[in-house]
Enzyme design. Structure first.
Site, PDB file in Angstrom:
ATOM      1  N   ARG A  32       0.966  -1.110  -0.382  1.00 21.87           N
ATOM      2  CA  ARG A  32      -0.528   0.227  -0.293  1.00 21.87           C
ATOM      3  C   ARG A  32       1.061   0.953  -0.438  1.00 21.87           C
ATOM      4  O   ARG A  32       0.751   2.045  -1.298  1.00 21.87           O
ATOM      5  CB  ARG A  32      -1.005  -0.362   0.868  1.00 21.87           C
ATOM      6  CG  ARG A  32      -1.704  -1.441   0.924  1.00 21.87           C
ATOM      7  CD  ARG A  32      -3.495  -0.394   1.818  1.00 21.87           C
ATOM      8  NE  ARG A  32      -3.664  -1.392   2.298  1.00 21.87           N
ATOM      9  CZ  ARG A  32      -5.194  -1.992   2.892  1.00 21.87           C
ATOM     10  NH1 ARG A  32      -5.419  -0.533   3.842  1.00 21.87           N
ATOM     11  NH2 ARG A  32      -5.834  -3.024   3.214  1.00 21.87           N
ATOM     12  N   HIS A  78      -7.448  -3.744  -6.584  1.00 25.58           N
ATOM     13  CA  HIS A  78      -8.050  -3.124  -5.827  1.00 25.58           C
ATOM     14  C   HIS A  78      -9.275  -3.070  -5.474  1.00 25.58           C
ATOM     15  O   HIS A  78     -10.051  -1.846  -5.030  1.00 25.58           O
ATOM     16  CB  HIS A  78      -6.904  -1.942  -6.191  1.00 25.58           C
ATOM     17  CG  HIS A  78      -6.395  -0.711  -4.679  1.00 25.58           C
ATOM     18  ND1 HIS A  78      -5.348  -1.207  -4.786  1.00 25.58           N
ATOM     19  CD2 HIS A  78      -6.755  -0.491  -4.401  1.00 25.58           C
ATOM     20  CE1 HIS A  78      -5.484  -0.315  -3.543  1.00 25.58           C
ATOM     21  NE2 HIS A  78      -5.835   0.210  -3.334  1.00 25.58           N
ATOM     22  N   TYR A 122     -18.019  13.014 -12.068  1.00 24.90           N
ATOM     23  CA  TYR A 122     -18.067  14.597 -12.847  1.00 24.90           C
ATOM     24  C   TYR A 122     -16.883  14.581 -13.851  1.00 24.90           C
ATOM     25  O   TYR A 122     -17.208  15.369 -15.175  1.00 24.90           O
ATOM     26  CB  TYR A 122     -18.397  15.370 -11.879  1.00 24.90           C
ATOM     27  CG  TYR A 122     -19.839  15.475 -11.089  1.00 24.90           C
ATOM     28  CD1 TYR A 122     -21.425  15.581 -12.363  1.00 24.90           C
ATOM     29  CD2 TYR A 122     -19.425  15.776 -10.463  1.00 24.90           C
ATOM     30  CE1 TYR A 122     -22.192  15.938 -11.580  1.00 24.90           C
ATOM     31  CE2 TYR A 122     -21.024  15.858  -9.368  1.00 24.90           C
ATOM     32  CZ  TYR A 122     -21.738  15.797 -10.246  1.00 24.90           C
ATOM     33  OH  TYR A 122     -23.630  15.778  -9.603  1.00 24.90           O
TER      34      TYR A 122
END
Length: 748
Positions: A32, A78, A122
């Site tokens: 990570r 993921h 968006y």
């Protein structure tokens, strides 16, 4: 409940916690938080880029909704939540945090001010051109692939990065018990350093720094401790001091403007916070020289304007801003990355060495893959050329065969049994066929158009080209030196495309100290009955009517460079610098003076400016009847709390009066005392002796055991009235005598 205990596993709790936490920590470190030393990417970044590659989002293709990219990444590679994936996607598009953004964002992807990106539904994104070099040759077996979390897909262990991304774009990550903080560098400088290392593997850090001068941040700025960079690059850790870049411009009304054109990288993504801090400095009068602060930044670049008051030293103010704001900040370097599934602290040379080793590995795999591929193509081309020379016989075999298997057996092994030939000569010639199985398949699937003379010529040209390629690949695979040559050649080609000039300047500089230059100004302190205190400038004071002034217990004229001294009933003196008292309008509340000093539950007896105190004498009267005069010079101290007098038992300070030199010398004042039991006494002020502040003083009035001084005042002999306890009392009612007299009975 079943009595079978065979399924019960006995575990030591502490050992299980230790093992579980170790597994968790390792997962955070490797999977990570820390980047891989080879491609410089964290797992989530690598997966986002690979998912975009799989979606075909190349730089020349239309943008695709970020939500689709996040969905594919989370669903396939993921499974740790969409927010972290989208955050990684947004970060890789930020030109103000990365030298070479790997994502080309379309829409609101946030700003350097600190504005967050719009929701993923968006915005749109695709791969940037530098990202293509991170993903090229994935189809040539240059990196290993492993199953994804549910083994439904394959994902690359590392991307075949052709750019030293770890050095160019840097990274930041916090793991368990460790963290990484790698600064960005100029791409052209890094490529030059890589090539220099490949030319001379024995080059040291100092030699590499002839190419990599130091970190190069996308926000520019100035690194002021360049002399420490060599040690940082050698050890893999250290602190870089970076300051903003500023220029001076002529402003309006004779004022000078300090214009910030580049901010430290540590404020990247938080520019609005930096501007707010500058505005707060102006509001709080931390720097009296600031006239106005405004942000005029635009797409063209950073422009933060700090207007300096007329006649003030702009250079001195800038030094102060460097000391008290993030315009001069520290970037902590920690070159930590994952190597062979282990976190390793690296030096500059080892980072470049690891990248070069990785390039040699992927280029070797690439050329081995291409060698095998071209050898197979050459085998087929040889077969097709050979077939064109005996095409009539091959056609005769095909026409005489019952099926493809029979025909293929003849082509590969010369088996003619069961095939009808036109003559025995043809059978004998066919029995000599020894095409390989791959050649036979190509011949059997060959189109008749390949028999055209021009096509046959192309086959010969293709063969020559394949032979050249195979020789070239064998050369690269047999010689590391030749392999390095082609790597360097491609790095130079990439360098030609990159037009990134250095933005961060390097120097060795110790910023000058800020010299506080305060212009003397008369102020008025207003203190109300609750203890709220504020400063009013002289212009505003002149506009305040008498009724408003009467609402305050104390109105004191004082210099802005002075200190307010507060004497309390516990014989302590507290000092407050006037600059720490807020400058307000009359209608503002102000601040409690208790919050400006450690006065506690003590009661103030006297408020006086230090300048006035220093030129005066103080008359002290205590509850138990002690009196003394003390020179104001004795209270000259840099301490904020000072013992002002000596007290014994339950005694306390009742009255303090500041006396001018004239009051003491002329000797026209009397001291008036009244006790709780109504005894009054008056005596000349000149009879009161001067003592040190550490002295208790002398008895001013004899008191009975159950009595104490309640009121005290100083007034002239001609005064018919004296103020005591908030009332006006005629001076004739007092017995005038020696200060130790008991006095005469009276009622206040």
């Amino acid at each position: 409940m079943s009595s079978d205990t065979s399924s019960v596993i006995q575990l030591d709790f502490s050992e299980e916690m230790k093992n579980s936490y170790r597994d968790y920590a390792l997962s955070v470190i490797i999977a990570r938080a820390l980047p891989d030393v080879r491609d410089g990417l964290k797992p989530v970044q690598r997966r986002v880029l690979y998912a975009m590659h799989e979606l075909g989002l190349d730089p020349d293709k239309p943008h695709r909704k970020s939500a689709r990219i996040v969905g594919d990444t989370m669903g396939k590679y993921h499974p740790h939540g969409d927010s972290s994936i989208y955050e990684a996607l947004v970060h890789m598009s930020e030109s103000y945090t990365m030298q070479l953004p790997l994502v080309d964002g379309h829409g609101n992807f946030g700003s350097i001010d600190g504005d967050s990106a719009a929701a993923m539904r968006y915005t749109e994104a695709r791969l940037s051109k530098p990202a293509v070099s991170m993903l090229s040759d994935l189809d040539k077996d240059v990196v290993d692939f492993v199953p994804n979390f549910d083994e439904s897909e394959k994902e690359p262990v590392v991307l075949p990065a052709k750019l030293p991304n770890l050095l160019i774009n840097g990274t930041t990550g916090i793991a368990v018990g460790m963290a990484t903080n790698i600064p960005t560098h100029n791409p052209r400088e890094v490529l030059d350093a890589v090539i220099a290392y490949m030319d001379n593997k024995d080059i040291d850090t100092k030699g590499l720094m002839e190419y990599i001068k130091g970190p190069d941040f996308p926000t520019g700025g100035v690194i002021v401790n360049a002399d420490e960079l060599e040690n940082i690059y050698e050890t893999g850790e250290g602190k870089i001091r970076i300051r903003a870049n500023a220029v001076f411009e002529q402003g309006d009304a004779g004022r000078t403007n300090i214009v910030i054109t580049e901010i430290p990288f540590t404020s990247s993504g938080r520019k609005s916070t930096l501007v707010e801090k500058l505005v707060d400095l102006q509001k709080d009068k931390v720097f009296d020289e600031i006239y106005d602060v405004r942000d005029e930044s635009s797409k063209e670049g950073i422009r933060i304007v700090i207007e300096v008051k007329k006649g003030r030293d702009a250079h001195n103010l800038l030094n102060g801003l460097y000391q008290k704001t993030p315009l001069l900040d520290t970037y902590s370097v920690n070159l930590l990355a994952v190597k062979n599934k282990q976190p390793v602290k690296l030096s500059l040379k080892s980072m470049i060495s690891e990248f070069v080793s990785f390039q040699e590995e992927i280029y070797t795999k690439k050329y081995r893959y291409q060698l095998e591929k071209d050898e197979k193509k050459l085998e087929i081309t040889d077969g097709l050329i050979k077939a064109t020379d005996v095409i009539d016989l091959i056609i005769e075999v095909l026409r005489g065969s019952e099926d493809l298997a029979q025909a293929k057996g003849c082509l590969t092994e010369g088996i003619t049994d069961g095939i009808n030939f036109k003559s025995d000569e043809s059978r004998i010639e066919a029995s000599a066929f020894d095409f390989t199985p791959a050649q036979a398949d190509a011949i059997l699937s060959m189109q008749l158009s390949r028999l055209i003379g021009l096509e046959v010529m192309k086959l010969h040209q293709e063969k020559d080209h394949l032979i050249e390629n195979i020789a070239e690949y064998n050369l690269y695979l047999s010689s590391t030196r030749e392999l390095d040559k082609t790597i360097k050649r491609e790095l130079r080609e990439v360098k030609k495309i990159l037009k990134t000039e250095r933005k961060t300047a390097l120097m060795v500089e110790t910023p000058d100290s800020y010299v506080e230059k305060v212009v003397n100004e008369d102020l008025y302190l207003f203190i109300d009955r609750f203890g709220y205190t504020k400063c009013i400038d002289e212009a505003s004071f002149s506009k305040i009517d008498d009724e408003t002034r009467k609402a305050y217990n104390h109105v004191i004229k004082i210099k802005n460079t002075d200190s307010l001294c507060i004497f309390t009933d516990k014989a302590n003196m507290y000092s407050i610098k006037v600059k720490d008292i807020p400058k307000c309008r009359i209608k503002d509340k102000g601040v409690l003076f208790h919050n400006l000093c450690r006065i506690g539950d003590e009661d103030p007896v006297l408020f006086i400016p230090f300048e006035e105190l220093f030129e005066s004498e103080l008359l002290f009267v205590t509850k138990n009847g002690y009196i003394k005069r003390v020179s104001g010079v004795e209270f000259d101290s840099s301490r904020s709390v000072l013992v002002a007098s000596k007290l014994e038992g339950d005694d306390s300070i009742l009255y303090i009066r500041a006396l001018s030199t004239a009051d003491v010398i002329i000797g026209c004042l009397n001291v008036f005392l009244v006790s709780e039991n109504g005894m009054g006494l008056a005596f000349p002020l000149e009879e009161v002796s001067e003592y040190k502040k550490t002295s208790r003083g002398v008895i001013a009035m004899k008191l009975s055991e159950d009595d104490h001084v309640k009121y005290a005042a100083v007034a002239g002999p001609m005064d018919e009235m004296v103020a005591l306890g908030g009332k006006q009392v005629k001076t004739q009612r007092f017995s005038i005598g020696k200060r130790a007299n008991k006095g005469s009975k009276m009622r206040i």
